[in-house]
Design an enzyme around this catalytic site. Structure first.
Site, PDB file in Angstrom:
ATOM      1  N   ARG A 287       0.815  -1.201   0.165  1.00 30.94           N
ATOM      2  CA  ARG A 287      -0.098  -0.044  -0.087  1.00 30.94           C
ATOM      3  C   ARG A 287       0.893   1.288  -0.020  1.00 30.94           C
ATOM      4  O   ARG A 287       2.030   1.474   0.455  1.00 30.94           O
ATOM      5  CB  ARG A 287      -0.848  -0.042   1.263  1.00 30.94           C
ATOM      6  CG  ARG A 287      -1.947  -0.950   1.183  1.00 30.94           C
ATOM      7  CD  ARG A 287      -3.083  -0.733   0.313  1.00 30.94           C
ATOM      8  NE  ARG A 287      -4.391  -1.526   0.317  1.00 30.94           N
ATOM      9  CZ  ARG A 287      -4.420  -2.553  -0.786  1.00 30.94           C
ATOM     10  NH1 ARG A 287      -3.556  -2.484  -1.751  1.00 30.94           N
ATOM     11  NH2 ARG A 287      -5.610  -3.279  -0.455  1.00 30.94           N
TER      12      ARG A 287
ATOM     13  N   HIS B  59      -1.209   0.867  -9.964  1.00 35.26           N
ATOM     14  CA  HIS B  59      -1.834  -0.007  -8.979  1.00 35.26           C
ATOM     15  C   HIS B  59      -2.380  -1.166  -9.648  1.00 35.26           C
ATOM     16  O   HIS B  59      -3.627  -1.407  -9.676  1.00 35.26           O
ATOM     17  CB  HIS B  59      -3.075   0.787  -8.009  1.00 35.26           C
ATOM     18  CG  HIS B  59      -3.427   0.014  -6.965  1.00 35.26           C
ATOM     19  ND1 HIS B  59      -3.573   0.427  -5.706  1.00 35.26           N
ATOM     20  CD2 HIS B  59      -3.456  -1.404  -6.564  1.00 35.26           C
ATOM     21  CE1 HIS B  59      -3.913  -0.555  -4.814  1.00 35.26           C
ATOM     22  NE2 HIS B  59      -3.710  -1.753  -5.176  1.00 35.26           N
TER      23      HIS B  59
HETATM   24  C1  GLV Z   1      -5.256  -4.791  -4.154  1.00 35.45           C
HETATM   25  O1  GLV Z   1      -4.803  -3.673  -4.051  1.00 35.45           O
HETATM   26  C2  GLV Z   1      -5.572  -5.802  -3.469  1.00 35.45           C
HETATM   27  O2  GLV Z   1      -5.752  -5.588  -2.245  1.00 35.45           O
HETATM   28  O3  GLV Z   1      -6.320  -6.861  -3.952  1.00 35.45           O
END
Ligand code: GLV
Length: 313
Positions: free
Chosen positions: A228, A276
């Protein structure tokens, strides 16, 4: 049975509903997203969500379990309105971890085999092999040895990279040098030229990629953050790169997403940015898993993937 879907966009949660219905599960669907308010028809028994707002569980007070459409459930864990008895369930299929392992392999190969040099060399019609890098030259460290961390570590180790792993509690994993706890963190860092973060986000792990952490890694190391954004102290990265303590960083996650256009990371050649995408969720597989778990819960069976509220994963 009533199911409430929350996703930042309605189009996405409608896809979830479609995939869930395709599994043969019978339910009434309600949708809630940033553009609409809830209809108020009937309280939900289950919630299927990604980054839900506090109000969702103030409105739906009878929810028995909330399914996170992702691996990291940090956005749900921080909601104060979610009663303690509600189970939080994360996705735990093989594909997320394997996709993240594929991402890591690509980034690790770019680093260890100097792949970026060949892009530049090609622009100059230059045939310029870089010095050969042996696996043994590149010990790699995984921060986080849950299911995803183990999949990535196993892949690296099977190729021949000396692979270290660090977790909160002791682990015994074939082919991985396992370290644990605060006491062994420095030893782990000192032994790793590329540190990959897949820790869950908790109070203890927020900001763990910081100046002190970097200072224990061998000079000229790399970090890959696919956990994260909050794991990284963003103010520590550019100084560590400028001082040569770190040679580069691969970042897939950020404190603010999308990363603001004016953010200094964009223009820094030493930082490789992806939006991401390292462990993209396969919706068909995710909803298959969730449908099976809802069906099991409905008849009083136990299921896997329930997040421990105390540890945060
Ligand atoms: C993505 O960030 C997840 O947690 O699957």
């Amino acid at each position: 049975m009533n199911i409430i879907f929350y996703s930042p966009t309605r189009a996405r949660s409608q896809q979830w509903e479609h995939h869930l219905k395709a599994q043969g599960l019978q339910f009434n669907a309600q949708h809630w997203d940033t553009e609409t308010t809830p209809s108020g028809d009937g309280e939900a028994d289950y919630a299927i969500v990604w980054q839900p707002p506090e109000q969702l569980f103030q409105h739906h007070t009878r929810v028995k379990a909330v399914f996170n459409v992702g691996a990291g459930a940090d956005a749900i864990l921080k909601l104060r309105s979610l009663p303690d008895h509600v189970s939080i369930v994360r996705l735990d299929d093989e594909e997320i971890g394997n996709k993240m392992a594929e991402y890591v392999l690509y980034m690790v190969a770019r680093i260890t085999r100097s792949m970026d040099c060949y892009t530049m060399a090609k622009a100059n019609n230059d045939w310029a092999p870089a010095p050969y890098a042996h696996f043994s030259d590149w010990p790699i460290g995984l921060m986080g040895l849950g299911k995803i961390g183990q999949q990535i570590a196993g892949m690296l180790s099977s190729l021949g990279y000396p692979t270290n792993g660090w977790a909160r509690s002791p682990r015994d994993l074939n082919g991985i040098n396992c370290y644990h706890g605060a006491d062994q963190f420095v030893d782990f860092l000192e032994a790793s030229r590329i540190v990959i973060n897949v820790l869950p986000l908790t109070d203890e792990t927020t900001g763990i990629l910081n100046t002190q952490t970097f200072s224990h890694m061998p000079r000229g190391s790399y970090i890959i953050n696919i956990g994260r954004g909050e794991h990284l102290d963003e103010t520590a990265l550019l100084p560590a790169l400028d001082q040569g303590q770190l040679a580069g960083a691969v970042l897939d996650v950020f404190r603010q997403e999308p990363l603001p256009e004016s953010h200094p990371f964009w223009s820094d050649a030493r930082i490789h940015i992806t939006p991401h995408i390292s462990g993209a969720t396969n919706l068909a597989l995710a909803m298959k898993q969730i449908a099976a778990k809802i069906a099991a819960l409905h008849v009083g069976q136990t299921i896997s993937g329930i997040v421990n509220r105390r540890t945060g994963y």
